[in-house]
Design a protein around this motif. Structure first.
Motif, mmCIF file in Angstrom:
data_model
loop_
_atom_site.group_PDB
_atom_site.id
_atom_site.type_symbol
_atom_site.label_atom_id
_atom_site.label_comp_id
_atom_site.label_asym_id
_atom_site.label_seq_id
_atom_site.Cartn_x
_atom_site.Cartn_y
_atom_site.Cartn_z
ATOM 1 N N TYR A 224 -5.803 -6.273 2.421
ATOM 2 C CA TYR A 224 -5.262 -5.978 3.747
ATOM 3 C C TYR A 224 -6.395 -6.034 4.776
ATOM 4 O O TYR A 224 -6.246 -6.630 5.852
ATOM 5 C CB TYR A 224 -4.602 -4.601 3.744
ATOM 6 C CG TYR A 224 -4.238 -4.096 5.114
ATOM 7 C CD1 TYR A 224 -3.407 -4.829 5.957
ATOM 8 C CD2 TYR A 224 -4.716 -2.867 5.575
ATOM 9 C CE1 TYR A 224 -3.067 -4.363 7.217
ATOM 10 C CE2 TYR A 224 -4.382 -2.401 6.830
ATOM 11 C CZ TYR A 224 -3.562 -3.149 7.649
ATOM 12 O OH TYR A 224 -3.228 -2.692 8.899
ATOM 13 N N GLN B 113 -5.802 -2.275 -0.608
ATOM 14 C CA GLN B 113 -6.451 -1.935 0.657
ATOM 15 C C GLN B 113 -7.435 -3.031 1.072
ATOM 16 O O GLN B 113 -7.533 -3.392 2.243
ATOM 17 C CB GLN B 113 -7.196 -0.600 0.526
ATOM 18 C CG GLN B 113 -6.316 0.588 0.194
ATOM 19 C CD GLN B 113 -7.124 1.837 -0.092
ATOM 20 O OE1 GLN B 113 -8.170 2.066 0.512
ATOM 21 N NE2 GLN B 113 -6.647 2.655 -1.013
ATOM 22 N N ILE C 246 -11.673 0.851 6.688
ATOM 23 C CA ILE C 246 -11.071 0.579 5.373
ATOM 24 C C ILE C 246 -12.136 0.052 4.420
ATOM 25 O O ILE C 246 -12.278 0.531 3.286
ATOM 26 C CB ILE C 246 -9.914 -0.431 5.495
ATOM 27 C CG1 ILE C 246 -8.822 0.108 6.426
ATOM 28 C CG2 ILE C 246 -9.329 -0.746 4.111
ATOM 29 C CD1 ILE C 246 -7.757 -0.909 6.757
ATOM 30 N N GLN D 246 0.818 -1.216 0.000
ATOM 31 C CA GLN D 246 0.000 0.000 0.000
ATOM 32 C C GLN D 246 0.850 1.264 0.000
ATOM 33 O O GLN D 246 0.474 2.277 -0.596
ATOM 34 C CB GLN D 246 -0.930 0.002 1.206
ATOM 35 C CG GLN D 246 -2.074 -1.000 1.095
ATOM 36 C CD GLN D 246 -2.998 -0.940 2.284
ATOM 37 O OE1 GLN D 246 -3.481 0.123 2.655
ATOM 38 N NE2 GLN D 246 -3.242 -2.080 2.903
#
Length: 326
Positions: A273, A270, A289, A260
């Protein structure tokens, strides 16, 4: 009758030469570098030219063997033939000499060979369009022809020798140095980089470290630099996925975050993750997120549901519904 016969004699060679020239010897004037990383053993070749798809014509490589750049009035056979000769045990100079000796157009060629030991050989034919020249060094060779200035290859060599970082970063430094000397007299169009492993695994899909091409761009070297950065980001992503498969969520999180940092605007990085965070039961950390991602594109919600079946997301049905409500 004599009139037609004379016209035939004059005109036929012109047609024959034109067809042969276009088919077998592309007019690819350019600058390039072949290099080896003395730490990893990886070997690379990079090129930039005012010519479409320069990477498809100029650069060649084989893990455990070497890399080749063949340019100017290109004889593409120097790539596969040079690699074949080096794979049979010939050093770069022996392989290059063997090919030049059987090439009636050798005075138009510019070629560089590098093998897995870091040995190099280079040739700049006497009829290559000025400015043209090459410079060899430890684990590398740089070469250029039809340059605006005769300072290009020395600038490339010095930049490579002084640069730090990965092989791709050092090769890119050489490419930038060429552009700073104003490079190809015609301008810029395409660029490419190929890096292969110093030792072959026997699996071609594992042996290529990097293979990136910019086919047509107003600033191909700059675009190549951007792609190299993205390549590194996805390399972190791939390693994160492997860590995730092994159940090492801590290592996976670190790798995803590294990705990222290199490519912050990419939603997919993103997303994975955040999925890793969910698998670690860190819902509070994942929520902002995923909320941001779902707001930008609701299709990521659909994908999230599908991950349950593929066993890539380990949450209960109740937890899934909570996630989908974000």
């Amino acid at each position: 009758m004599k009139k037609y016969f004379l016209l035939f004699l004059v005109f036929l060679p012109a047609i024959s030469f034109s067809q042969s020239f276009k088919k077998s010897e592309p007019f690819t004037h350019t600058y390039s570098i072949v290099a080896r990383d003395s730490v990893t053993g990886d070997m690379g070749v990079a090129v930039q030219s005012h010519w479409f798809n320069v990477g498809g014509i100029v650069i060649y490589g084989e893990a455990g063997v070497g890399v080749v750049a063949t340019q100017s009035l290109v004889n593409p056979s120097y790539g596969p033939k040079g690699l074949a000769l080096m794979s049979q045990g010939l050093d770069p100079q022996q392989a290059l000499d063997a090919l030049l000796a059987n090439d009636s157009g050798q005075m138009y060629r510019q070629v560089a060979f590098l093998n897995s030991k870091g040995q190099v050989a280079a040739h700049t034919g006497s009829l290559c369009i000025a400015e043209a020249g090459h410079r060899k060094g430890k684990n590398f060779s740089v070469q250029a022809n039809m340059m605006l200035n005769n300072t290009v290859w020395n600038a490339m060599a010095e930049a490579f020798e002084e640069a730090t970082g990965s092989l791709s970063e050092r090769m890119l430094a050489a490419m930038k140095a060429a552009e700073n000397e104003r490079g190809d007299i015609r301008g810029k169009q395409s660029a490419a980089i190929l890096i292969v492993k110093g030792k072959s695994t026997g699996n071609s899909w594992e042996d290529t470290v990097m293979d990136l091409r910019v086919e047509d761009h107003e600033n191909p070297t700059q675009e190549l630099e951007r792609l190299i950065q993205i390549h590194k980001a996805y390399d972190f992503m791939n390693k994160g996925d492997l860590a995730m498969e092994k159940g090492d969520s801590v290592e996976a999180e670190k790798l995803y975050l590294n990705a990222q940092k290199l490519f912050p605007e990419n939603l997919e990085m993103q997303y994975w993750y955040a999925i890793n965070l969910l698998n670690n039961k860190q819902f509070e950390k994942a929520e902002p997120i995923l909320k941001s991602i779902f707001k930008q594109n609701k299709d990521w919600k659909t994908l999230t549901s599908r991950l349950i079946v593929s066993k890539l997301l380990a949450v209960s049905n109740e937890e899934l519904q909570q996630i989908l409500s974000w």
